[in-house]
Design a protein around this motif. Sequence first.
Motif, PDB file in Angstrom:
ATOM      1  N   GLY A   1       0.890  -1.277   0.090  1.00 19.80           N
ATOM      2  CA  GLY A   1       0.005   0.028  -0.128  1.00 19.80           C
ATOM      3  C   GLY A   1       1.049   1.250  -0.049  1.00 19.80           C
ATOM      4  N   VAL A   2       0.321   2.404  -0.425  1.00 18.25           N
ATOM      5  CA  VAL A   2       0.825   3.723  -0.534  1.00 18.25           C
ATOM      6  C   VAL A   2       0.256   4.491   0.630  1.00 18.25           C
ATOM      7  N   VAL A   3       1.278   5.217   1.378  1.00 19.07           N
ATOM      8  CA  VAL A   3       0.838   6.209   2.378  1.00 19.07           C
ATOM      9  C   VAL A   3       1.285   7.511   1.614  1.00 19.07           C
ATOM     10  N   VAL A   4       0.373   8.337   1.978  1.00 22.31           N
ATOM     11  CA  VAL A   4       0.548   9.934   1.094  1.00 22.31           C
ATOM     12  C   VAL A   4       0.323  10.979   2.216  1.00 22.31           C
ATOM     13  N   MET A   5       1.372  11.742   2.528  1.00 25.56           N
ATOM     14  CA  MET A   5       1.153  12.822   3.579  1.00 25.56           C
ATOM     15  C   MET A   5       1.152  14.093   3.020  1.00 25.56           C
ATOM     16  N   SER A   6       0.499  15.186   3.277  1.00 21.03           N
ATOM     17  CA  SER A   6       0.644  16.297   2.623  1.00 21.03           C
ATOM     18  C   SER A   6       1.115  17.270   3.940  1.00 21.03           C
ATOM     19  N   VAL A   7       1.984  18.228   3.498  1.00 19.27           N
ATOM     20  CA  VAL A   7       2.472  19.156   4.592  1.00 19.27           C
ATOM     21  C   VAL A   7       2.159  20.462   4.212  1.00 19.27           C
TER      22      VAL A   7
ATOM     23  N   LYS B   1       7.013  -3.886   0.880  1.00 18.60           N
ATOM     24  CA  LYS B   1       6.593  -3.488  -0.508  1.00 18.60           C
ATOM     25  C   LYS B   1       5.962  -2.011  -0.598  1.00 18.60           C
ATOM     26  N   SER B   2       5.791  -1.321   0.723  1.00 16.53           N
ATOM     27  CA  SER B   2       4.983  -0.177   0.629  1.00 16.53           C
ATOM     28  C   SER B   2       5.960   1.007   0.621  1.00 16.53           C
ATOM     29  N   LYS B   3       5.229   2.144   0.550  1.00 16.44           N
ATOM     30  CA  LYS B   3       6.279   3.349   0.332  1.00 16.44           C
ATOM     31  C   LYS B   3       5.366   4.555   0.764  1.00 16.44           C
ATOM     32  N   LEU B   4       6.149   5.572   0.986  1.00 17.86           N
ATOM     33  CA  LEU B   4       5.378   6.945   1.665  1.00 17.86           C
ATOM     34  C   LEU B   4       5.822   8.125   0.485  1.00 17.86           C
ATOM     35  N   VAL B   5       4.654   8.718   0.321  1.00 20.77           N
ATOM     36  CA  VAL B   5       4.868   9.892  -0.576  1.00 20.77           C
ATOM     37  C   VAL B   5       4.650  10.968   0.369  1.00 20.77           C
ATOM     38  N   ILE B   6       5.584  11.877   0.187  1.00 23.36           N
ATOM     39  CA  ILE B   6       5.164  13.380   0.877  1.00 23.36           C
ATOM     40  C   ILE B   6       5.087  14.457  -0.159  1.00 23.36           C
ATOM     41  N   LEU B   7       3.695  14.924  -0.051  1.00 26.23           N
ATOM     42  CA  LEU B   7       3.441  16.029  -0.810  1.00 26.23           C
ATOM     43  C   LEU B   7       3.567  17.360  -0.139  1.00 26.23           C
TER      44      LEU B   7
ATOM     45  N   LEU C   1      -5.577  12.630  -3.174  1.00 28.00           N
ATOM     46  CA  LEU C   1      -4.960  13.972  -2.908  1.00 28.00           C
ATOM     47  C   LEU C   1      -4.703  14.556  -4.130  1.00 28.00           C
ATOM     48  N   SER C   2      -5.242  15.724  -4.548  1.00 26.50           N
ATOM     49  CA  SER C   2      -4.870  16.283  -5.780  1.00 26.50           C
ATOM     50  C   SER C   2      -3.965  17.649  -5.305  1.00 26.50           C
ATOM     51  N   THR C   3      -2.901  17.850  -6.305  1.00 22.42           N
ATOM     52  CA  THR C   3      -1.922  18.869  -6.436  1.00 22.42           C
ATOM     53  C   THR C   3      -2.398  19.606  -7.723  1.00 22.42           C
ATOM     54  N   GLU C   4      -1.845  20.700  -7.934  1.00 21.88           N
ATOM     55  CA  GLU C   4      -2.361  21.531  -9.236  1.00 21.88           C
ATOM     56  C   GLU C   4      -2.197  20.623 -10.566  1.00 21.88           C
ATOM     57  N   PHE C   5      -1.577  19.667 -10.656  1.00 23.30           N
ATOM     58  CA  PHE C   5      -1.047  18.957 -11.712  1.00 23.30           C
ATOM     59  C   PHE C   5      -1.227  17.446 -11.598  1.00 23.30           C
ATOM     60  N   GLU C   6      -1.531  16.995 -10.688  1.00 20.14           N
ATOM     61  CA  GLU C   6      -1.578  15.353 -10.442  1.00 20.14           C
ATOM     62  C   GLU C   6      -2.374  15.025  -9.197  1.00 20.14           C
ATOM     63  N   ASP C   7      -2.882  13.820  -9.611  1.00 23.14           N
ATOM     64  CA  ASP C   7      -3.945  13.005  -8.381  1.00 23.14           C
ATOM     65  C   ASP C   7      -3.037  12.087  -7.994  1.00 23.14           C
ATOM     66  N   PHE C   8      -3.077  11.882  -6.735  1.00 23.54           N
ATOM     67  CA  PHE C   8      -2.388  10.848  -6.078  1.00 23.54           C
ATOM     68  C   PHE C   8      -3.365   9.777  -5.212  1.00 23.54           C
ATOM     69  N   GLN C   9      -3.432   8.671  -5.409  1.00 28.06           N
ATOM     70  CA  GLN C   9      -4.212   7.776  -4.778  1.00 28.06           C
ATOM     71  C   GLN C   9      -3.671   7.132  -3.502  1.00 28.06           C
ATOM     72  N   ALA C  10      -4.033   7.259  -2.434  1.00 21.16           N
ATOM     73  CA  ALA C  10      -3.559   6.508  -1.132  1.00 21.16           C
ATOM     74  C   ALA C  10      -4.166   5.638  -0.560  1.00 21.16           C
ATOM     75  N   ASP C  11      -3.570   4.657   0.145  1.00 17.14           N
ATOM     76  CA  ASP C  11      -4.205   3.702   0.829  1.00 17.14           C
ATOM     77  C   ASP C  11      -4.398   4.010   2.314  1.00 17.14           C
ATOM     78  N   VAL C  12      -3.485   4.928   2.541  1.00 17.45           N
ATOM     79  CA  VAL C  12      -3.496   5.499   4.103  1.00 17.45           C
ATOM     80  C   VAL C  12      -3.237   7.075   3.734  1.00 17.45           C
ATOM     81  N   ALA C  13      -4.117   8.186   4.048  1.00 19.06           N
ATOM     82  CA  ALA C  13      -3.832   9.310   3.631  1.00 19.06           C
ATOM     83  C   ALA C  13      -3.732  10.175   4.904  1.00 19.06           C
ATOM     84  N   ASN C  14      -2.567  10.994   5.198  1.00 18.23           N
ATOM     85  CA  ASN C  14      -2.238  11.788   6.369  1.00 18.23           C
ATOM     86  C   ASN C  14      -2.165  13.262   5.755  1.00 18.23           C
TER      87      ASN C  14
END
Length: 425
Positions: free
Chosen positions: A179-185, A213-219, A264-277
């Motif tokens: 799964g993918v964890v996405v955090m927005s700051v 097998k998972s990763k964290l994406v920081i936006l 989670l959407s930025t100005e140019f891209e959407d990010f699909q999260a399994d866990v969203a912080n």
Amino acid sequence: MTGIFPNRRDLLLALSGTSLLAGIPLTAAAQIRARLVVIGGGFGGATAARYLKKLMPEASVTLIEPNSDYYACPFSNLVIAGLRDLSAQCFSYSSLKAQGIEIVQDRAVNVDPTNRTVVVGSGSTYSYDKLILSPGIDFRWNEIEGYDEAAAEIMPHAWKAGAQTKLLQQQLHEMDDGGVVVMSVPPAPFRCPPGPYERASLIAQYLKANKPKSKLVILDAQDKFSKQPLFEAAWASLYPDYIERYDANAFGRVVAVEPSSRTLSTEFEDFQADVANVIPPQQAGMIAHRAGVTDMTGWCPIDPLAFSSTLQPDIHVIGDATIAAPMPKSAFSANLQAKLCAMQIVRLLSGASPHPTTLTNTCYSYLSDRTAVSITGVYTNDGGTLHSVEGAGGLSPLEADPIVRQNEALQAKAWFRTITEQTFG
């Protein structure tokens, strides 16, 4: 360490010492019978109430706080990563009550600066001669489109410790491997500037150990952040395949969310999260707005000598709600500001003027469960503005033996024990 004072506890005692009370007989301070009200029972407010009562035992000191227990934000990232129990973050107000402080378990809903009164949710009114506001932060709901209080139950912020901390921990635990964890700051300013990056480090450790097998994406709405070289070096060494960060230059600022799909959407891209912080933009706690001590930024301008509001008389503001840069919004800052504010109030009530002093802040951040780094700043409020003392303070060295990082983690634990004892008893 480079440029760090060798004994931080001695430094803190020196900076916040009783020199502020020079010329004020302690016997005179002990006879002051003022009505003192404190709103907010965190590291700022609880400390302020304790020190006001200690310095002026004959004064009436009332602490207004809606929660029966306080959950500390420092060390809560360890809870999220499954390295600490939430109960270790919980503190009661029984020691303050035993000291003779009136604890009002209710929410302050209005402040009348003209009549110097505070109204709480039950309708009761409390009069004051001096009011200290330590309301912490509130969120700017819906500044990120779609992110409101309901959305936070699906995409937790965990930026106020307690139930949200547990929710994010549970979501990480239940997430499938891969799964993918996405955090927005959010953009600055916000509570605990290095906090998101400490959280990223500890989440990465959890993923590496439990869900490889998972990763964290920081936006990230920021280009640069506190202790950035230290964090990035640790990520490259400890978690090279687990953290992916998009900064503001890479259009990492989140502008909208869709809770039902955890998108989670930025100005140019959407990010699909399994866990969203989602850590939302912030402002001073709502009671500060109702008290008329916030400006157009949503934060509270203060005179840094006594942390008195520049907008309302007889109101002082401490902690995260203040505009006190370059001093950061941290538990250490709030605790020290509370002590200094209490001493300056003694001076004011004794007919003396506030006295310049020196302040400090030390912030520890965990890189893993056994290693940490820190930054220390020293500031002066002489001349009516807060500014850094050139050549004082410092940052953990970028290149360090592992034992140095391990010792800093031990220092962090000692600091947490000390500050919670000073605040809550």
